[in-house]
Design an enzyme around this catalytic site. Structure first.
Site, PDB file in Angstrom:
ATOM      1  N   ASP A 188      -3.345   5.067   2.447  1.00 16.61           N
ATOM      2  CA  ASP A 188      -3.701   5.582   3.771  1.00 16.61           C
ATOM      3  C   ASP A 188      -3.194   7.009   3.902  1.00 16.61           C
ATOM      4  OD1 ASP A 188      -4.848   3.205   4.455  1.00 16.61           O
ATOM      5  OD2 ASP A 188      -3.217   2.524   5.746  1.00 16.61           O
ATOM      6  N   ASP A 205       0.852  -1.179   0.000  1.00 18.75           N
ATOM      7  CA  ASP A 205       0.000   0.000   0.000  1.00 18.75           C
ATOM      8  C   ASP A 205       0.894   1.237   0.000  1.00 18.75           C
ATOM      9  OD1 ASP A 205       0.997   0.138   2.550  1.00 18.75           O
ATOM     10  OD2 ASP A 205      -0.930   0.060   3.572  1.00 18.75           O
ATOM     11  N   ASP A 237       1.388   5.063   1.960  1.00 16.99           N
ATOM     12  CA  ASP A 237       1.002   5.856   3.126  1.00 16.99           C
ATOM     13  C   ASP A 237       1.579   7.264   3.022  1.00 16.99           C
ATOM     14  OD1 ASP A 237      -0.130   3.518   4.321  1.00 16.99           O
ATOM     15  OD2 ASP A 237       1.873   2.922   4.969  1.00 16.99           O
TER      16      ASP A 237
END
Length: 522
Positions: free
Chosen positions: A446, A330, A332
């Site tokens: 995120d 992912d 961030d």
């Protein structure tokens, strides 16, 4: 530090005990010519009792006390001279029994019979040429070690990491941490390990980890690791927890209901929450690694969104990419503003901008619940920070399309065009035009908002690695009587918070040499 969970020990009884689960239920001796004795030295009492019971259930004779009847002595982490010396101290004479490594026992248990004794099963003699043995030395705490991405022992660390993952998925966090720490020690070594003797004196290498390492070095692979890989339960847990929004407990419940695959989940009629529905819908995309180029492209979009609603705000790429990794699962970002308080209310505006431009396939925002005066880091330590955060699934145009846009369109139009195919209803459209290929992919992103007064702590906490951060907190608590979180550092002796405007200052407060992000890959 998370304590190891204690295994419930069932008494193995006397030498004649059948080891059955219920009184009166006898397990017949299937191999009368084989009498086993498990040496407790280095193995430990609890593990010996467990293995003795397992052997009896498989139909083996397992003696509690050594005697002349014993034909096979089972040892763990012992050399031949050590075993014979111990046995002589017990019976005062040499024994004709086979001195075997635990590997023979585990293979026999798996086969349900005594397997053939090979040279690799025999307890090895201690023959060490000190001139040929390379001695390694590393500190016990990972936050005292510099660990780059240049791993000289990937086969060993991958094996231990897989066992750690299996333990964590099985709600055995203590075992998981033990394997993670062992892997981290090996990652920090400057050379490839070729013999277990090279690991003498190194911290965090328990008996279980050493057995796995020895198995790989001697046989090319670990039987336990290979067994775990092929385990239907492990494979099902991997698939189901790979769904965004699904944790180990939910996956375990589904497995108990007979669900082991995505297809079975889709056909089961299970009620899924909004995050799980999005995770299932975009499963294939989210399982693909995110590249640094993709992270940078998303960073441009996030920066445009943030500065559009709050000029002067700062955006920092964090996580593995800040440590120098080229791929991740992912992306961030940490967001702040140089003026304390200006960040309040920023996240809803950023999310609204991203949604209006069609970049978000899913988003969930949590508010900032950190109240320093009431519930600060002096409270019992928690691994979960309480910043305002947005968990999202981003819609990112593919590389070829982004390249064309950068050539044909000015910078201010790229973000808008990157998401121009966003559907107006829930979920993505599989194609841009009838019969055409889909030109975007879903990516986990995120966003974290921190006030500037806590930015250094947030930056440190969100950079990782996860084990490095755990060890920093352990060092703070055990060695410095401090409490460290992603919000602040609290000195328990002085009864006050220690301010810091940079990661370097936090390391100084902790009495540590500063380690840059690229060397925190424990």
């Amino acid at each position: 530090m998370v304590p190891l969970k204690r295994r419930k020990v069932v008494s193995s009884g006397a030498a004649g005990d059948t080891g059955s689960d219920r009184p009166g239920e006898e397990v017949p001796t299937r191999f009368p010519q084989v009498v086993l004795f498990l040496l407790e030295r280095r193995m430990g009492a609890s593990r010996r009792a467990f293995l003795s019971q397992l052997g009896r259930k498989k139909g083996f004779q397992v003696e509690e006390l050594f005697s002349e009847r014993v034909t096979h002595v089972i040892c763990e982490n012992n050399c031949g001279d050590e075993v014979r010396t111990w046995l002589r101290s017990q019976v005062g004479a040499r024994t004709s029994a086979q001195l075997l490594d635990i590997s023979w026992f585990t293979e026999s248990m798996r086969a349900g019979r005594p397997v053939e004794i090979l040279d690799r099963h025999k307890v090895q003699e201690q023959q060490i040429d000190e001139a040929e043995v390379m001695a390694f030395s590393v500190p016990s705490y990972a936050c005292l070690r510099r660990t780059t991405l240049d791993n000289h022992n990937p086969i060993l660390t991958d094996a231990l990491s897989l066992l750690a993952e299996n333990a964590e998925l099985s709600d055995e966090d203590g075992r998981g941490v033990a394997f993670r720490r062992a892997a981290a020690v090996l990652k920090a070594l400057p050379e490839t390990v070729t013999a277990v003797t090279q690991l003498r004196g190194l911290p965090c290498l328990g008996g279980h980890s050493l057995r796995v390492i020895r198995d790989i070095l001697e046989n090319g692979a670990s039987s336990e690791v290979e067994f775990t890989k092929q385990s239907e339960r492990f494979k099902a847990l991997k698939v189901l927890t790979g769904i965004f929004g699904v944790g180990a407990k939910t996956a375990e419940r589904w497995i108990r209901d007979g669900i082991h695959s995505l297809h079975q989940l889709q056909e089961s009629g299970q009620t899924l929450n909004r995050a799980q529905r999005a995770g299932l819908e975009h499963y294939d995309d989210l399982k693909q690694p995110v590249t640094k180029a993709e992270a940078d492209a998303i960073g441009e979009i996030v920066e445009k969104a943030v500065v559009s609603v709050l000029p002067g705000a700062q955006i920092t790429l964090i996580g593995g990419f800040r440590r120098g990794k080229l791929t991740g699962h992912d992306v961030d970002f940490l967001i702040t503003h140089p003026e304390e308080g200006r960040e309040v209310g920023l996240m809803p505006k950023v999310v609204s901008w991203l949604e209006s431009q069609g970049f978000l396939l899913y988003q969930k925002t949590t508010r900032n619940s950190y109240l320093e005066a009431k519930d600060g880091p002096a409270r019992p330590a928690s691994n979960i920070d309480r910043f305002e955060r947005c968990f999202s699934i981003f819609k990112l145009a593919d590389e070829e399309k982004r390249g064309a846009e950068e050539t044909e369109n000015p910078p201010e139009d790229r973000c808008r065009l990157a998401a121009h195919s966003q559907a107006t209803d829930e979920g993505p459209q599989p194609t841009e035009a009838a019969g055409g290929p889909r030109r975007w992919r879903a990516v986990r992103v995120d966003l974290v908002v921190s006030p500037i007064s806590q930015f250094a702590f947030a930056l440190l906490g969100w950079t990782g690695s996860k084990l490095f951060e755990r060890e920093l907190r352990r060092w703070a608590g055990h060695e410095k009587a401090m409490s460290l979180s992603s919000h602040a550092l609290y000195d328990n002796k002085q009864g006050r918070y220690l301010r810091a405007t940079s990661e370097e200052e936090i390391f100084t407060h902790l009495g540590l040499e500063y380690i840059p992000p690229s060397e925190r890959n424990a």
